[in-house]
Design a protein around this motif. Structure first.
Motif, PDB file in Angstrom:
ATOM      1  N   SER A   1       0.837  -1.207   0.000  1.00 29.23           N
ATOM      2  CA  SER A   1       0.000   0.000   0.000  1.00 29.23           C
ATOM      3  C   SER A   1       0.871   1.256   0.000  1.00 29.23           C
ATOM      4  O   SER A   1       0.648   2.187   0.769  1.00 29.23           O
ATOM      5  CB  SER A   1      -0.928   0.015   1.224  1.00 29.23           C
ATOM      6  OG  SER A   1      -0.175  -0.082   2.428  1.00 29.23           O
ATOM      7  N   ALA A   2       1.870   1.259  -0.856  1.00 29.48           N
ATOM      8  CA  ALA A   2       2.738   2.436  -0.962  1.00 29.48           C
ATOM      9  C   ALA A   2       1.980   3.575  -1.653  1.00 29.48           C
ATOM     10  O   ALA A   2       1.119   3.349  -2.499  1.00 29.48           O
ATOM     11  CB  ALA A   2       3.995   2.092  -1.739  1.00 29.48           C
ATOM     12  N   ARG A   3       2.311   4.791  -1.292  1.00 33.26           N
ATOM     13  CA  ARG A   3       1.647   5.964  -1.864  1.00 33.26           C
ATOM     14  C   ARG A   3       2.498   6.515  -2.998  1.00 33.26           C
ATOM     15  O   ARG A   3       3.677   6.814  -2.827  1.00 33.26           O
ATOM     16  CB  ARG A   3       1.438   7.038  -0.795  1.00 33.26           C
ATOM     17  CG  ARG A   3       0.688   8.280  -1.290  1.00 33.26           C
ATOM     18  CD  ARG A   3       0.479   9.250  -0.142  1.00 33.26           C
ATOM     19  NE  ARG A   3      -0.300  10.416  -0.534  1.00 33.26           N
ATOM     20  CZ  ARG A   3       0.228  11.524  -1.036  1.00 33.26           C
ATOM     21  NH1 ARG A   3       1.544  11.619  -1.191  1.00 33.26           N
ATOM     22  NH2 ARG A   3      -0.542  12.551  -1.374  1.00 33.26           N
TER      23      ARG A   3
ATOM     24  N   THR B   1       2.719   9.349  -6.332  1.00 33.37           N
ATOM     25  CA  THR B   1       2.216  10.629  -6.822  1.00 33.37           C
ATOM     26  C   THR B   1       2.627  10.807  -8.280  1.00 33.37           C
ATOM     27  O   THR B   1       3.655  10.295  -8.726  1.00 33.37           O
ATOM     28  CB  THR B   1       2.750  11.818  -6.003  1.00 33.37           C
ATOM     29  OG1 THR B   1       4.183  11.859  -6.110  1.00 33.37           O
ATOM     30  CG2 THR B   1       2.348  11.705  -4.548  1.00 33.37           C
TER      31      THR B   1
ATOM     32  N   ASN C   1      -4.498   2.615 -12.568  1.00 35.06           N
ATOM     33  CA  ASN C   1      -4.558   2.844 -11.130  1.00 35.06           C
ATOM     34  C   ASN C   1      -5.847   3.580 -10.774  1.00 35.06           C
ATOM     35  O   ASN C   1      -6.373   4.362 -11.567  1.00 35.06           O
ATOM     36  CB  ASN C   1      -3.358   3.690 -10.649  1.00 35.06           C
ATOM     37  CG  ASN C   1      -2.045   2.982 -10.843  1.00 35.06           C
ATOM     38  OD1 ASN C   1      -1.808   1.927 -10.279  1.00 35.06           O
ATOM     39  ND2 ASN C   1      -1.171   3.563 -11.663  1.00 35.06           N
TER      40      ASN C   1
ATOM     41  N   THR D   1      -6.813   6.399  -9.174  1.00 33.82           N
ATOM     42  CA  THR D   1      -6.084   7.608  -8.818  1.00 33.82           C
ATOM     43  C   THR D   1      -7.047   8.682  -8.327  1.00 33.82           C
ATOM     44  O   THR D   1      -8.195   8.743  -8.739  1.00 33.82           O
ATOM     45  CB  THR D   1      -5.314   8.119 -10.057  1.00 33.82           C
ATOM     46  OG1 THR D   1      -4.526   7.059 -10.576  1.00 33.82           O
ATOM     47  CG2 THR D   1      -4.409   9.280  -9.693  1.00 33.82           C
ATOM     48  N   THR D   2      -6.547   9.521  -7.430  1.00 29.39           N
ATOM     49  CA  THR D   2      -7.327  10.640  -6.898  1.00 29.39           C
ATOM     50  C   THR D   2      -6.619  11.941  -7.235  1.00 29.39           C
ATOM     51  O   THR D   2      -5.390  12.033  -7.145  1.00 29.39           O
ATOM     52  CB  THR D   2      -7.491  10.518  -5.373  1.00 29.39           C
ATOM     53  OG1 THR D   2      -8.162   9.297  -5.067  1.00 29.39           O
ATOM     54  CG2 THR D   2      -8.289  11.685  -4.814  1.00 29.39           C
TER      55      THR D   2
ATOM     56  N   GLU E   1      -5.390  15.125  -6.122  1.00 30.07           N
ATOM     57  CA  GLU E   1      -5.097  15.666  -4.788  1.00 30.07           C
ATOM     58  C   GLU E   1      -5.123  17.183  -4.761  1.00 30.07           C
ATOM     59  O   GLU E   1      -5.641  17.799  -3.829  1.00 30.07           O
ATOM     60  CB  GLU E   1      -3.723  15.168  -4.314  1.00 30.07           C
ATOM     61  CG  GLU E   1      -3.371  15.631  -2.912  1.00 30.07           C
ATOM     62  CD  GLU E   1      -2.046  15.060  -2.448  1.00 30.07           C
ATOM     63  OE1 GLU E   1      -1.010  15.478  -3.001  1.00 30.07           O
ATOM     64  OE2 GLU E   1      -2.050  14.204  -1.546  1.00 30.07           O
TER      65      GLU E   1
ATOM     66  N   THR F   1      -2.597  11.205  -6.862  1.00 27.19           N
ATOM     67  CA  THR F   1      -2.069  10.253  -5.884  1.00 27.19           C
ATOM     68  C   THR F   1      -2.801   8.920  -6.040  1.00 27.19           C
ATOM     69  O   THR F   1      -3.968   8.888  -6.422  1.00 27.19           O
ATOM     70  CB  THR F   1      -2.241  10.759  -4.440  1.00 27.19           C
ATOM     71  OG1 THR F   1      -3.645  10.887  -4.151  1.00 27.19           O
ATOM     72  CG2 THR F   1      -1.548  12.093  -4.227  1.00 27.19           C
ATOM     73  N   TRP F   2      -2.084   7.845  -5.743  1.00 18.72           N
ATOM     74  CA  TRP F   2      -2.693   6.515  -5.746  1.00 18.72           C
ATOM     75  C   TRP F   2      -1.846   5.575  -4.901  1.00 18.72           C
ATOM     76  O   TRP F   2      -0.693   5.867  -4.573  1.00 18.72           O
ATOM     77  CB  TRP F   2      -2.849   5.968  -7.167  1.00 18.72           C
ATOM     78  CG  TRP F   2      -1.562   5.696  -7.885  1.00 18.72           C
ATOM     79  CD1 TRP F   2      -0.865   4.539  -7.931  1.00 18.72           C
ATOM     80  CD2 TRP F   2      -0.820   6.632  -8.679  1.00 18.72           C
ATOM     81  NE1 TRP F   2       0.257   4.661  -8.693  1.00 18.72           N
ATOM     82  CE2 TRP F   2       0.311   5.946  -9.173  1.00 18.72           C
ATOM     83  CE3 TRP F   2      -0.997   7.984  -9.022  1.00 18.72           C
ATOM     84  CZ2 TRP F   2       1.256   6.561  -9.989  1.00 18.72           C
ATOM     85  CZ3 TRP F   2      -0.043   8.590  -9.830  1.00 18.72           C
ATOM     86  CH2 TRP F   2       1.054   7.880 -10.301  1.00 18.72           C
ATOM     87  N   GLU F   3      -2.430   4.471  -4.522  1.00 20.17           N
ATOM     88  CA  GLU F   3      -1.729   3.448  -3.761  1.00 20.17           C
ATOM     89  C   GLU F   3      -1.445   2.255  -4.659  1.00 20.17           C
ATOM     90  O   GLU F   3      -2.233   1.932  -5.556  1.00 20.17           O
ATOM     91  CB  GLU F   3      -2.552   2.987  -2.548  1.00 20.17           C
ATOM     92  CG  GLU F   3      -2.643   4.020  -1.443  1.00 20.17           C
ATOM     93  CD  GLU F   3      -3.299   3.463  -0.192  1.00 20.17           C
ATOM     94  OE1 GLU F   3      -3.775   2.309  -0.235  1.00 20.17           O
ATOM     95  OE2 GLU F   3      -3.336   4.169   0.830  1.00 20.17           O
TER      96      GLU F   3
END
Length: 327
Positions: free
Chosen positions: A69-71, A73, A228, A230-231, A233, A243-245
């Motif tokens: 669950s790495a973040r 960008t 992914n 993705t959001t 941010e 950003t995404w995990e």
């Protein structure tokens, strides 16, 4: 008398060679032995909340860790292009602009209430696919409002909370596929481009092209980007931050004497056996022992040099002593 003297020199050099050789056989090479923790294949090390797995084989190896669950960008630059295909966006290849006819129809950002991936103003969708492996990909231009300062704000826009994705058209491709028009556009003195029909008439290019599809994307929206979830941010006048995990795998490769840093602590890697790894914090001590081994090896090489040179000198003297003498 000449041969007698030669025999004495030969004996001398042979004795020197024997002495040097004897020293190489009795000399004891210093060993490298450092204090530390031993690890084998599959062992784990935990440092600063990260678990590392040890992989060792044939006197070398690596440490690997996996974060599920790495973040991550990423960023979308203003005025950059994206390709949309199969419900996901991806960066368009560099140098593959949308042609002279980017979307210039009547659609506006305010007409698009949909989120990312949801069409807003519905135009005549056109597949552009230039520079992409998938011919069904549609090209969109990232446009941040007020990024150019055209509203008199001098380009210092504040409180930017959304950007638009405006469909782009590949004009040359559309013209080639339309049998009723010529393959190239005409440009007037004022810079306006026209499409020339084969019946002799013409039409402004922006009127010929369909209304581009426009999509609004706001902060907090889910953005399907490069496989992914993705959001978005944040958004500023330069573009948007995403950003995404995801899964992050890190690895540190090492061999004998390699420095390894774990949790801010520096170790030196040593392999007492091919299948065993020792990590020691005594880096300076290891380096001193390695220097002693290198010095020993240099002295052994020097002794072998003495053996070779002495034997060569003995052979040369014998050859010279038995050379025939004129007269």
């Amino acid at each position: 008398m000449q041969r007698r003297a030669a025999a004495i020199y030969v004996i001398f050099f042979v004795l020197v060679a024997i002495g040097a050789y004897s020293l190489t056989t009795v000399a004891q090479q210093p060993s490298v032995s450092v204090d530390g923790q031993n690890y084998s294949q599959g062992d784990t090390i935990r440092a600063d909340g990260t678990q590392w797995t040890v992989n060792v084989m044939d006197g070398e190896g690596n440490l690997s860790s996996v974060n599920e669950s790495a973040r991550f960008t990423g960023s979308l630059a203003n005025n950059s292009s994206l390709l949309f295909s199969e419900g996901e966006y991806r960066p368009a290849p560099n140098g593959s602009g949308g042609g002279a006819g980017t979307g210039t129809g009547s659609a506006s950002p305010s007409a698009s209430p949909g989120g990312p991936g949801t069409p807003g103003t519905t135009g005549t969708g056109v597949s552009t696919g230039e520079g992409a492996s998938n011919d069904s990909a549609t090209r969109f231009l990232v446009a941040v409002p007020n990024a150019s300062g055209s509203n008199g704000s001098g380009g210092n826009a504040t409180n930017v909370t959304s950007f638009t994705l405006r469909q782009q058209f590949e004009t040359s491709e559309r013209l080639r596929e339309d049998p009723s028009v010529a393959d190239v556009t005409l440009t007037a003195e004022n810079g306006t481009q026209y499409v020339r029909y084969r019946n002799g008439t013409s039409q402004r290019l922006d009127e010929y092209l369909p209304a581009p599809e426009v999509r609004n994307v706001s902060v907090g929206d889910s953005f399907p980007y490069k496989n992914n979830s993705t959001t978005v941010e944040s958004i500023n006048t330069s573009g948007a931050t995403l950003t995404w995990e995801g899964r992050l795998t890190r690895s540190q490769d090492f061999e004998e004497g390699t420095n390894v840093t774990l949790g801010g602590t520096k170790y030196v890697a040593h392999f007492p056996e091919n299948s065993t790894l020792t990590l020691s914090e005594n880096v300076s001590g290891y380096q001193a022992e390695q220097a002693a081994v290198a010095g020993f090896n240099n002295r052994i090489l020097g002794l072998w040099g003495i053996v070779i040179i002495s034997l060569f000198a003995a052979v040369l003297i014998i050859a010279l002593a038995y050379m025939p003498v004129r007269g």
